[in-house]
Design a protein around this motif. Structure first.
Motif, PDB file in Angstrom:
ATOM      1  N   ARG A  61       0.830  -1.215   0.000  1.00 42.66           N
ATOM      2  CA  ARG A  61       0.000   0.000   0.000  1.00 42.66           C
ATOM      3  C   ARG A  61       0.856   1.253   0.000  1.00 42.66           C
ATOM      4  NH1 ARG A  61      -3.468  -2.467   4.910  1.00 42.66           N
ATOM      5  NH2 ARG A  61      -1.351  -3.270   5.305  1.00 42.66           N
ATOM      6  N   ILE A  62       0.300   2.299  -0.613  1.00 46.75           N
ATOM      7  CA  ILE A  62       0.944   3.610  -0.665  1.00 46.75           C
ATOM      8  C   ILE A  62      -0.092   4.668  -0.303  1.00 46.75           C
ATOM      9  CG2 ILE A  62       1.980   5.370  -2.168  1.00 46.75           C
ATOM     10  CD1 ILE A  62       3.298   3.201  -3.745  1.00 46.75           C
ATOM     11  N   PHE A  63       0.326   5.576   0.539  1.00 50.17           N
ATOM     12  CA  PHE A  63      -0.550   6.719   0.847  1.00 50.17           C
ATOM     13  C   PHE A  63       0.275   7.994   0.831  1.00 50.17           C
ATOM     14  CE2 PHE A  63      -2.282   9.847   3.807  1.00 50.17           C
ATOM     15  CZ  PHE A  63      -3.550  10.034   3.245  1.00 50.17           C
ATOM     16  N   LEU A  64      -0.161   8.972   0.023  1.00 52.01           N
ATOM     17  CA  LEU A  64       0.467  10.288  -0.027  1.00 52.01           C
ATOM     18  C   LEU A  64      -0.535  11.321   0.499  1.00 52.01           C
ATOM     19  CD1 LEU A  64       2.242  10.220  -3.529  1.00 52.01           C
ATOM     20  CD2 LEU A  64       3.102   9.441  -1.300  1.00 52.01           C
ATOM     21  N   GLN A  65      -0.076  12.146   1.417  1.00 53.45           N
ATOM     22  CA  GLN A  65      -0.938  13.155   2.044  1.00 53.45           C
ATOM     23  C   GLN A  65      -1.086  14.368   1.127  1.00 53.45           C
ATOM     24  OE1 GLN A  65      -2.567  13.071   5.239  1.00 53.45           O
ATOM     25  NE2 GLN A  65      -3.529  14.846   4.276  1.00 53.45           N
ATOM     26  N   PRO A  66      -2.313  14.661   0.662  1.00 54.24           N
ATOM     27  CA  PRO A  66      -2.502  15.844  -0.193  1.00 54.24           C
ATOM     28  C   PRO A  66      -2.280  17.126   0.605  1.00 54.24           C
ATOM     29  CG  PRO A  66      -4.377  14.323  -0.341  1.00 54.24           C
ATOM     30  CD  PRO A  66      -3.560  13.905   0.836  1.00 54.24           C
ATOM     31  N   GLU A  67      -1.817  18.160  -0.084  1.00 53.27           N
ATOM     32  CA  GLU A  67      -1.626  19.452   0.565  1.00 53.27           C
ATOM     33  C   GLU A  67      -2.971  20.105   0.851  1.00 53.27           C
ATOM     34  OE1 GLU A  67       0.255  22.439  -1.789  1.00 53.27           O
ATOM     35  OE2 GLU A  67      -0.916  21.978  -3.572  1.00 53.27           O
ATOM     36  N   LYS A  84      -2.248  19.145  -8.354  1.00 46.86           N
ATOM     37  CA  LYS A  84      -2.324  18.578  -7.008  1.00 46.86           C
ATOM     38  C   LYS A  84      -0.923  18.242  -6.514  1.00 46.86           C
ATOM     39  CE  LYS A  84      -5.149  15.319  -4.387  1.00 46.86           C
ATOM     40  NZ  LYS A  84      -6.153  14.238  -4.483  1.00 46.86           N
ATOM     41  N   LYS A  85      -0.656  18.628  -5.252  1.00 49.31           N
ATOM     42  CA  LYS A  85       0.651  18.408  -4.659  1.00 49.31           C
ATOM     43  C   LYS A  85       0.498  17.595  -3.382  1.00 49.31           C
ATOM     44  CE  LYS A  85       4.791  21.150  -3.650  1.00 49.31           C
ATOM     45  NZ  LYS A  85       5.316  22.529  -3.470  1.00 49.31           N
ATOM     46  N   PHE A  86       1.526  16.786  -3.054  1.00 48.05           N
ATOM     47  CA  PHE A  86       1.507  15.967  -1.849  1.00 48.05           C
ATOM     48  C   PHE A  86       2.661  16.387  -0.937  1.00 48.05           C
ATOM     49  CE2 PHE A  86      -0.449  13.539  -5.242  1.00 48.05           C
ATOM     50  CZ  PHE A  86      -1.619  13.078  -4.655  1.00 48.05           C
ATOM     51  N   THR A  87       2.397  16.356   0.355  1.00 49.18           N
ATOM     52  CA  THR A  87       3.380  16.865   1.319  1.00 49.18           C
ATOM     53  C   THR A  87       4.224  15.761   1.955  1.00 49.18           C
ATOM     54  OG1 THR A  87       1.694  16.786   3.058  1.00 49.18           O
ATOM     55  CG2 THR A  87       1.953  18.867   1.857  1.00 49.18           C
ATOM     56  N   GLU A  88       3.653  14.585   2.221  1.00 48.20           N
ATOM     57  CA  GLU A  88       4.369  13.469   2.849  1.00 48.20           C
ATOM     58  C   GLU A  88       3.722  12.163   2.422  1.00 48.20           C
ATOM     59  OE1 GLU A  88       4.010  13.791   7.077  1.00 48.20           O
ATOM     60  OE2 GLU A  88       1.857  14.196   7.010  1.00 48.20           O
ATOM     61  N   GLY A  89       4.415  11.052   2.691  1.00 49.97           N
ATOM     62  CA  GLY A  89       3.862   9.785   2.227  1.00 49.97           C
ATOM     63  C   GLY A  89       4.385   8.590   2.999  1.00 49.97           C
ATOM     64  N   TRP A  90       3.664   7.456   2.849  1.00 50.21           N
ATOM     65  CA  TRP A  90       4.031   6.186   3.473  1.00 50.21           C
ATOM     66  C   TRP A  90       3.993   5.110   2.405  1.00 50.21           C
ATOM     67  CZ3 TRP A  90       1.434  10.072   5.705  1.00 50.21           C
ATOM     68  CH2 TRP A  90       1.822  10.483   6.984  1.00 50.21           C
ATOM     69  N   ILE A  91       5.043   4.299   2.354  1.00 53.45           N
ATOM     70  CA  ILE A  91       5.151   3.222   1.362  1.00 53.45           C
ATOM     71  C   ILE A  91       5.365   1.910   2.086  1.00 53.45           C
ATOM     72  CG2 ILE A  91       6.374   2.398  -0.681  1.00 53.45           C
ATOM     73  CD1 ILE A  91       7.458   5.290  -0.983  1.00 53.45           C
ATOM     74  N   GLU A  92       4.551   0.931   1.765  1.00 55.72           N
ATOM     75  CA  GLU A  92       4.641  -0.386   2.404  1.00 55.72           C
ATOM     76  C   GLU A  92       5.273  -1.387   1.431  1.00 55.72           C
ATOM     77  OE1 GLU A  92       1.523  -3.089   4.885  1.00 55.72           O
ATOM     78  OE2 GLU A  92       1.126  -2.846   2.750  1.00 55.72           O
ATOM     79  N   PHE A  93       6.383  -1.973   1.873  1.00 58.26           N
ATOM     80  CA  PHE A  93       7.004  -3.062   1.115  1.00 58.26           C
ATOM     81  C   PHE A  93       6.571  -4.389   1.729  1.00 58.26           C
ATOM     82  CE2 PHE A  93       9.702   0.339  -0.317  1.00 58.26           C
ATOM     83  CZ  PHE A  93      10.059  -0.031  -1.605  1.00 58.26           C
ATOM     84  N   LYS A  94       6.449  -5.405   0.880  1.00 63.30           N
ATOM     85  CA  LYS A  94       6.008  -6.715   1.364  1.00 63.30           C
ATOM     86  C   LYS A  94       7.010  -7.328   2.328  1.00 63.30           C
ATOM     87  CE  LYS A  94       2.172  -6.897  -1.007  1.00 63.30           C
ATOM     88  NZ  LYS A  94       1.980  -7.857  -2.117  1.00 63.30           N
ATOM     89  N   LYS A  95       8.284  -6.960   2.194  1.00 57.20           N
ATOM     90  CA  LYS A  95       9.316  -7.486   3.079  1.00 57.20           C
ATOM     91  C   LYS A  95      10.062  -6.322   3.735  1.00 57.20           C
ATOM     92  CE  LYS A  95       9.997 -11.654   0.291  1.00 57.20           C
ATOM     93  NZ  LYS A  95      10.948 -12.471  -0.507  1.00 57.20           N
ATOM     94  N   LYS A  96      10.199  -6.408   5.050  1.00 52.30           N
ATOM     95  CA  LYS A  96      10.830  -5.308   5.769  1.00 52.30           C
ATOM     96  C   LYS A  96      12.311  -5.153   5.433  1.00 52.30           C
ATOM     97  CE  LYS A  96       9.760  -6.574   9.895  1.00 52.30           C
ATOM     98  NZ  LYS A  96       9.702  -6.590  11.390  1.00 52.30           N
ATOM     99  N   ARG A  97      13.001  -6.260   5.114  1.00 53.19           N
ATOM    100  CA  ARG A  97      14.417  -6.142   4.772  1.00 53.19           C
ATOM    101  C   ARG A  97      14.602  -5.354   3.480  1.00 53.19           C
ATOM    102  NH1 ARG A  97      16.044  -9.839   0.955  1.00 53.19           N
ATOM    103  NH2 ARG A  97      14.560 -11.498   0.429  1.00 53.19           N
TER     104      ARG A  97
END
Length: 233
Positions: A61-67, A84-97
């Motif tokens: 999953r990916i989530f980017l916070q809109p401004e 549209k611009k995004f200020t910050e985001g979170w990216i989920e990888f299937k493997k933490k390594r």
């Protein structure tokens, strides 16, 4: 024989422990890891982020916070881009390594790619979030939403108070203006009444006033020659 059996059982138990340890390591490696983007390159969209990160591993999953919309409106009014611009985001990888490796490889480095491309000289600013679960992000977003609502509610109340105060001042000013006009009207009507009752100094004196001004003497219409002849006889 008993000793041999015991040794065999111990060997089997050691192998079983090693298998469990390997499974735990595999499970820990297969757990998802989340990367935090403290800054999203200008106008970069989630699909673009996914395409870039997918080169390093499986992305979840990916989530980017809109401004904020107000910031976007002000930028557009000032002649800037309305995209549209995004200020910050979170990216989920299937493997933490993989997530850890991506942060080590990209953080603080330029995006690169084709020379002269829009994002070539932009810099990645990211951090790996240990023990962070996607549910934590959901809770954070919910909390931020409540904070924004409360802030908006306070701002609306403040605007309402200021509007009510302004309207009250307007009503007071209207009342004061009406009282002043009423007083001015009364003063004008009073001065007009005084002007009508004051005697006119330019008016001609009446017959009686002319007689009074002649010290009580009245003129005779008989010629003076006739009177002198009468008194000489």
């Amino acid at each position: 024989l008993t000793e041999d059996l015991t040794d065999a059982e111990l060997a089997d138990e050691d192998l079983a422990d090693e298998d469990l340890a390997d499974e735990e390591v595999k499970k820990s490696r297969s757990k998802p890891g989340v990367i935090y983007l403290s800054r999203v390159p200008p106008f970069m969209k989630p699909n673009k982020v996914r395409n870039i990160m997918s080169q390093y591993g499986d992305v979840g999953r990916i989530f980017l916070q809109p401004e904020d919309m107000e910031i976007r409106k002000r930028r557009k009014i000032g002649g800037g881009s309305g995209k549209k611009k995004f200020t910050e985001g979170w990216i989920e990888f299937k493997k933490k390594r993989i997530a850890r490796a991506v942060v080590q490889a990209l953080n603080g480095n330029i995006l690169g790619g084709k020379k002269g491309s829009y994002y070539h000289d932009d810099i990645w600013t990211m951090k790996y979030l240990p023990r962070f679960k996607w549910a934590n992000l959901t809770e954070k977003l919910s909390y931020d939403s409540q904070v924004r609502k409360k802030k908006l509610h306070r701002e609306l109340n403040q605007v309402k108070k200021e509007t009510n105060f302004y309207m009250e001042q307007m009503d007071k000013n209207k009342q004061i203006t009406a009282i002043k006009r009423k007083r001015e009207g009364k003063q004008q009507s009073t001065s007009a009444t005084l002007d009508t009752t004051k005697p006119n100094s330019d008016a001609k004196p009446t017959k009686q006033r002319r007689l009074a001004n002649s010290d009580g003497k009245t003129k005779s219409n008989i010629p003076s020659s006739v009177l002198s002849s009468v008194f000489t006889q």
